[in-house]
Design an enzyme around this catalytic site. Structure first.
Site, PDB file in Angstrom:
ATOM      1  N   ASP A 178      -6.446  -5.349   2.477  1.00 47.60           N
ATOM      2  CA  ASP A 178      -7.449  -5.656   3.475  1.00 47.60           C
ATOM      3  C   ASP A 178      -8.463  -4.643   3.170  1.00 47.60           C
ATOM      4  OD1 ASP A 178      -6.487  -7.886   4.467  1.00 47.60           O
ATOM      5  OD2 ASP A 178      -5.966  -7.052   6.727  1.00 47.60           O
ATOM      6  N   GLU A 179      -7.923  -3.356   3.266  1.00 48.73           N
ATOM      7  CA  GLU A 179      -9.260  -2.379   3.122  1.00 48.73           C
ATOM      8  C   GLU A 179      -9.988  -2.492   1.795  1.00 48.73           C
ATOM      9  OE1 GLU A 179      -9.478  -1.086   5.616  1.00 48.73           O
ATOM     10  OE2 GLU A 179      -7.831  -0.204   6.464  1.00 48.73           O
ATOM     11  N   THR A 188      -9.258   4.449   2.861  1.00 48.26           N
ATOM     12  CA  THR A 188      -8.111   3.961   3.340  1.00 48.26           C
ATOM     13  C   THR A 188      -7.405   3.045   2.458  1.00 48.26           C
ATOM     14  OG1 THR A 188      -9.425   2.188   4.294  1.00 48.26           O
ATOM     15  CG2 THR A 188      -9.075   3.971   5.633  1.00 48.26           C
ATOM     16  N   HIS A 246      -3.827  -4.054  11.594  1.00 52.98           N
ATOM     17  CA  HIS A 246      -3.384  -2.917  11.123  1.00 52.98           C
ATOM     18  C   HIS A 246      -2.810  -1.936  12.040  1.00 52.98           C
ATOM     19  CE1 HIS A 246      -6.735  -3.421   7.864  1.00 52.98           C
ATOM     20  NE2 HIS A 246      -5.919  -4.449   7.895  1.00 52.98           N
ATOM     21  N   HIS A 260     -12.561  -5.151   2.179  1.00 53.71           N
ATOM     22  CA  HIS A 260     -13.478  -4.797   3.163  1.00 53.71           C
ATOM     23  C   HIS A 260     -14.783  -3.677   2.363  1.00 53.71           C
ATOM     24  CE1 HIS A 260     -10.892  -5.716   6.687  1.00 53.71           C
ATOM     25  NE2 HIS A 260     -11.427  -6.709   6.444  1.00 53.71           N
ATOM     26  N   GLU A 313      -9.332  -5.775  11.120  1.00 56.95           N
ATOM     27  CA  GLU A 313      -8.635  -4.323  11.254  1.00 56.95           C
ATOM     28  C   GLU A 313      -7.688  -4.240  12.496  1.00 56.95           C
ATOM     29  OE1 GLU A 313      -9.267  -1.302   9.503  1.00 56.95           O
ATOM     30  OE2 GLU A 313     -10.471  -2.585   7.808  1.00 56.95           O
ATOM     31  N   GLU A 334     -13.705   2.860   3.425  1.00 58.75           N
ATOM     32  CA  GLU A 334     -12.766   1.713   3.159  1.00 58.75           C
ATOM     33  C   GLU A 334     -11.780   2.095   1.794  1.00 58.75           C
ATOM     34  OE1 GLU A 334     -11.903  -0.644   5.056  1.00 58.75           O
ATOM     35  OE2 GLU A 334     -13.360  -1.012   6.299  1.00 58.75           O
ATOM     36  N   GLU A 372      -5.926   3.839  12.617  1.00 59.04           N
ATOM     37  CA  GLU A 372      -6.367   2.556  12.821  1.00 59.04           C
ATOM     38  C   GLU A 372      -6.368   2.058  14.289  1.00 59.04           C
ATOM     39  OE1 GLU A 372      -6.985   0.416  10.539  1.00 59.04           O
ATOM     40  OE2 GLU A 372      -6.126   1.139   8.896  1.00 59.04           O
ATOM     41  N   TRP A 387      -2.834 -12.871   7.399  1.00 57.86           N
ATOM     42  CA  TRP A 387      -1.485 -12.618   7.945  1.00 57.86           C
ATOM     43  C   TRP A 387      -1.543 -11.944   9.225  1.00 57.86           C
ATOM     44  CZ3 TRP A 387      -0.975  -7.525   9.492  1.00 57.86           C
ATOM     45  CH2 TRP A 387      -1.995  -6.513   8.897  1.00 57.86           C
TER      46      TRP A 387
END
Length: 396
Positions: A261-262, A232, A179, A265, A176, A229, A138, A94
């Site tokens: 996403d976090e 977040t 974000h 990761h 990242e 991670e 971020e 995305w």
């Protein structure tokens, strides 16, 4: 974004009034400052730049024994097969524009911005403070890539190195980066926040850096990033639920997408620590205990807006009161990682390693007691102005 909760000195009413007065004076002088920027420095001796805030205490460097460098060299094939798979293809990822008004069409763009502003009208000020704090954290991404590239045995030696460790750091940074871009643009378009104050805060934070306490040690660095991670993931996920409850479904979707996403990761970083526990259980256990004793200090610890020296503590207090990130979350994350890495079942440890194991396994119930103290302090309400929302006051 996530926070480490420390005992807080809550502001007095007189200090709050002083902050509000400072903010009012700042706003009234900004036009003058902008119009006189080019001439103001003529004939004035310029002082050397110095960070507005500094990391406290002694900073230790290069604590990993040199012989352990070979461990990370030997893990390169493993990292390629097990860590790089947690990166998404750029073409399939995305992008911020997927969630933002389409700027190509002038008429459609204005309509979409209007809709965005209508949706965001109902978001309470205290939620905006948390959203801004998340975004600023971020946006300090350059610092995080810098400290990751300070780790002995895994750093990107050239800036374009093709070891799996270097590839991971660059591609992780690229993922990242979306974000902060997305949160920044959305908050800007909402018209609800003071972007100049936010931009100043970002510059102050990147200039100050962060005190990771990693000591250039990849054992400690990957323990930290595993925790961070997860934090977040929790923080963005909780923010998504709160924003959704106030009607901004699109913003909730944004926060939820970032949280996803976090989480991805987090899986990668926890895998690395799991592998280190398998190869060097004693060294990894000692590193974990050391990081837990020092506490996981968050990237935004040195946050500053030019006005409030206690901005991090007050921002943390808002997050605690709203349930975005609490002392209980910190304990839950510790408990999760202890289980994820099967710390209680580790065998073959030295006596020092066993003591470290006992210490870490006993931490979650101790940390949960912080939640009770934090809740008691949260009841000591006091209004504090936040420059990010034009000096409006929030009760913390």
């Amino acid at each position: 974004m996530a926070l480490t909760l420390h005992p807080m000195a809550f502001p007095s009413h007189s200090n709050s009034r002083k902050l509000l007065s400072q903010y009012t004076n700042l706003r009234s002088s900004q036009v003058f400052m902008a119009s006189n920027h080019s001439s103001a420095t003529l004939g004035v001796e310029k002082k050397a730049y110095h960070p507005a805030k500094e990391a406290p205490g002694l900073q230790v460097t290069h604590s990993m024994p040199p012989e352990n460098l070979e461990i990370f060299k030997s893990l390169e094939d493993w990292a390629e097969e097990n860590i790089l798979v947690h990166l998404n293809s750029v073409e399939k990822n995305w992008q911020p524009q997927d969630f933002l008004p389409t700027s190509e069409s002038e008429e459609g763009f204005y309509d979409q911005v209007k809709e965005l502003r209508e949706r965001s009208k109902e978001i309470p000020d205290e939620y905006l403070v948390v959203l801004v704090g998340n975004m600023i954290t971020e946006e300090a991404l350059p610092t995080y890539q810098t400290v990751l590239n300070s780790l002995d045995g895994t750093r990107d030696e050239t800036g374009a190195c093709l070891t799996p460790w270097a590839i991971w750091v660059r591609a992780w940074t690229a993922e990242e980066n979306r974000h902060g871009d997305l949160l920044n643009k959305y908050l800007y378009l909402s018209g609800r926040v003071d972007m100049r104050q936010i931009e100043k805060t970002i510059q102050y934070l990147i200039g100050a850096g962060m005190d990771t306490k990693w000591e250039n040690n990849p054992y400690k660095g990957f323990i930290y990033t595993s925790f961070q991670e997860r934090e977040t993931f929790v923080s963005h996920g909780n923010t998504a639920r709160l924003v959704k409850a106030h009607g901004d479904i699109k913003f909730a979707q944004i926060c939820g997408t970032i949280a996803s996403d976090e989480k991805r990761h987090e899986v990668a970083y926890t895998k690395i620590v799991g592998k280190l526990l398998e190869i060097d259980p004693d060294g990894t256990m000692l590193a974990l205990a050391d990081m837990m004793r020092k506490k996981i200090t968050m990237p935004a610890l040195l946050i500053y807006d030019g006005l409030d020296d206690n901005l991090f503590e007050r921002f943390s207090a808002v997050a605690q009161r709203l349930g975005v990130y609490t002392a209980k979350d910190y304990a839950d994350i510790m408990e999760f990682l202890v289980g994820r890495w099967k710390i209680e079942k580790l065998t073959g440890l030295s006596s020092e390693g066993q003591r470290a194991q006992d210490y870490v396994c006993g931490l979650p119930p101790k940390i949960k007691r912080l939640e009770e103290r934090a809740q008691k302090k949260a009841k000591q309400a006091s209004p504090v102005p936040f420059s990010w929302i034009f000096g409006r006051e929030i009760t913390i």
